[in-house]
Write a protein that holds these residues in place. Sequence first.
Motif, short mmCIF file in Angstrom:
data_model
loop_
_atom_site.label_atom_id
_atom_site.label_comp_id
_atom_site.label_asym_id
_atom_site.label_seq_id
_atom_site.Cartn_x
_atom_site.Cartn_y
_atom_site.Cartn_z
N ALA B 38 27.78 48.17 38.85
CA ALA B 38 28.46 47.27 39.35
C ALA B 38 28.85 47.61 40.77
O ALA B 38 29.01 47.02 41.95
CB ALA B 38 29.63 46.68 38.82
N ILE B 41 26.91 46.90 43.91
CA ILE B 41 27.08 45.53 44.79
C ILE B 41 27.97 45.86 45.46
O ILE B 41 28.02 45.53 46.73
CB ILE B 41 27.43 44.42 43.55
CG1 ILE B 41 26.20 44.16 42.73
CG2 ILE B 41 27.59 43.29 44.28
CD1 ILE B 41 26.09 42.91 41.87
N PHE B 45 27.82 45.08 49.64
CA PHE B 45 28.58 44.22 50.40
C PHE B 45 29.44 44.86 51.51
O PHE B 45 29.64 44.28 52.53
CB PHE B 45 29.50 43.29 49.37
CG PHE B 45 28.73 41.98 48.95
CD1 PHE B 45 28.59 41.05 49.73
CD2 PHE B 45 28.36 42.14 47.72
CE1 PHE B 45 27.98 39.92 49.08
CE2 PHE B 45 27.73 41.05 46.94
CZ PHE B 45 27.61 39.88 47.75
N TYR B 70 38.31 43.58 48.94
CA TYR B 70 37.77 42.38 48.28
C TYR B 70 37.36 42.54 46.82
O TYR B 70 37.53 41.57 45.94
CB TYR B 70 37.11 41.51 49.20
CG TYR B 70 36.60 40.16 48.75
CD1 TYR B 70 37.54 38.87 48.76
CD2 TYR B 70 35.28 40.06 47.96
CE1 TYR B 70 36.89 37.61 48.15
CE2 TYR B 70 35.06 38.59 47.66
CZ TYR B 70 35.87 37.53 47.56
OH TYR B 70 35.49 36.30 47.15
N PHE B 71 36.45 43.40 46.90
CA PHE B 71 35.65 43.62 45.60
C PHE B 71 36.33 44.86 44.55
O PHE B 71 35.81 45.27 43.69
CB PHE B 71 34.15 44.02 45.91
CG PHE B 71 33.41 43.09 46.31
CD1 PHE B 71 32.93 42.30 45.37
CD2 PHE B 71 32.99 42.94 47.63
CE1 PHE B 71 31.86 41.27 45.54
CE2 PHE B 71 32.09 42.12 47.76
CZ PHE B 71 31.79 40.94 46.63
N SER B 72 37.90 45.13 45.26
CA SER B 72 38.38 45.87 44.19
C SER B 72 39.42 45.05 43.38
O SER B 72 40.12 44.29 43.96
CB SER B 72 39.11 46.91 45.15
OG SER B 72 38.10 47.82 45.62
N ARG B 73 39.27 45.44 42.11
CA ARG B 73 40.29 44.69 41.08
C ARG B 73 41.72 45.03 41.36
O ARG B 73 42.37 44.21 41.34
CB ARG B 73 39.89 45.24 39.57
CG ARG B 73 39.28 44.09 38.89
CD ARG B 73 39.34 44.43 37.41
NE ARG B 73 39.44 43.33 36.91
CZ ARG B 73 39.54 43.37 35.34
NH1 ARG B 73 39.19 44.59 34.85
NH2 ARG B 73 39.96 42.41 34.66
N ALA B 120 42.91 41.62 48.57
CA ALA B 120 42.64 40.62 49.34
C ALA B 120 42.94 39.21 49.09
O ALA B 120 43.20 38.79 47.94
CB ALA B 120 41.25 40.72 49.10
N GLU B 122 41.40 35.02 49.42
CA GLU B 122 40.33 34.59 49.02
C GLU B 122 40.18 33.62 49.70
O GLU B 122 38.85 32.81 50.01
CB GLU B 122 40.19 34.26 47.63
CG GLU B 122 40.06 35.13 46.52
CD GLU B 122 40.50 34.73 45.19
OE1 GLU B 122 40.64 33.23 45.03
OE2 GLU B 122 40.46 35.20 44.22
#
Lengths: 198, 198
Positions: B38, B41, B45, B70-73, B120, B122
């Motif tokens: 994961a 990805i 990006f 953006y792709f961090s929880r 982030a 959306e």
Amino acid sequence: MAPTGWIRLVATRTGRDRDEVCPFHTPHPDGVFLMNDATDIRERFVAAAGEFTQALGYGRNIGQIFAHIYFSRDPQSLDNLTESLGISKGSASMSVRQLEQWGAVKHVWIKGERKDFYEACEDFGRIMRKALIDLVGRTTESADSLLTESETWLATKKKNGRTPADMDFLADRVKKIREFRNRAHYLWNSPLIRVLFK
Amino acid sequence: MAPTGWIRLVATRTGRDRDEVCPFHTPHPDGVFLMNDATDIRERFVAAAGEFTQALGYGRNIGQIFAHIYFSRDPQSLDNLTESLGISKGSASMSVRQLEQWGAVKHVWIKGERKDFYEACEDFGRIMRKALIDLVGRTTESADSLLTESETWLATKKKNGRTPADMDFLADRVKKIREFRNRAHYLWNSPLIRVLFK
DNA sequence: CAAGGCGTTCAATTTGAATTGAACACAAGG
DNA sequence: CCTTGTGTTCAATTCAAATTGAACGCCTTG
């Protein structure tokens, strides 16, 4: 005739500052400015257009060249450009071709002349659109393929049954990007936008 | 776990080439690419977003930073950014503030933590719009004042009665620019565009 | 109040892209 | 066939903008 151009204060050794007049196409020094004559307007627009295209990430030359041609009554040759703007022949050649691709400028032939001449097109809307398509296309396509690649990868992972929370989060974020991309693509190709730009 | 990243062929002294794996956020070497996990990805990006913003004339960092967040929880701190992306603290600080201005990222407080954390937003539409307003505003205003300045100058010249053909041509061209500018301005502020971008 | 952690600033540096210019290719005319 | 006048190409250079990192200021905590 009185000198025209940017007026810049220059420090001298004697301590007495003096004014220096620079041509308009030089990078502007934040000085006062003199406008006597019709050609001054042309030169001011040349400078402004140069700064504009530079700020947009295309170089200074391409803007200057277009403005020069746009404000010239007669079609202009590469020589005219190199002389008037003080740029190199190579740059003039390449920039003019770029402008031609965008439909900003068109080639005209003058009988008895061996040189290539160019005159400006006035349809700014179309020009902007072409330039935008150019930019968006170049910047978008690689991201696009990454998007689909990720989606297929996520799909296979899901098939394998392994979908921990992290995966779900990831899938959600990718999905959000996909939604935006599709919406943007739809808008971009909609007749609405086409009309607005005409 | 298998190594992940771009695979680059490196020539060695013995003549035997070997593969080298580079992290995704390094400028991409046109190599094959491995995706195991994961986090891959996310890194892909990050790289793509960096190239995207760089192509648009904002640096590479700003895109990478946004993608990373953006792709961090969990909300991310500046330290997270400098470590994960290999960028400087100064750059991270400045970029994050820029992103905040665009509404791309928002500040969150975590109790017991002294650091600043960011997560982030959306709403890509809004972000794009803000970024565009920013760009257009900066590039347009000086050109705008030049336009009115030229118009007033031309008007006074006309009053003086001296309007040879060159002047007419000039006035016409300036008028064409004015028309375009007004149309563009009108569209930009129209509720239509506002709706499209939401 | 001292010390350490954290974000900010900005001059120096690095980097990527624009620009140059010398070499080249091609066509026309002598 | 050579010369001259064109536009094009691309490696070298220059330039502007992005990035760095050391110095700074502020806050918190002991």
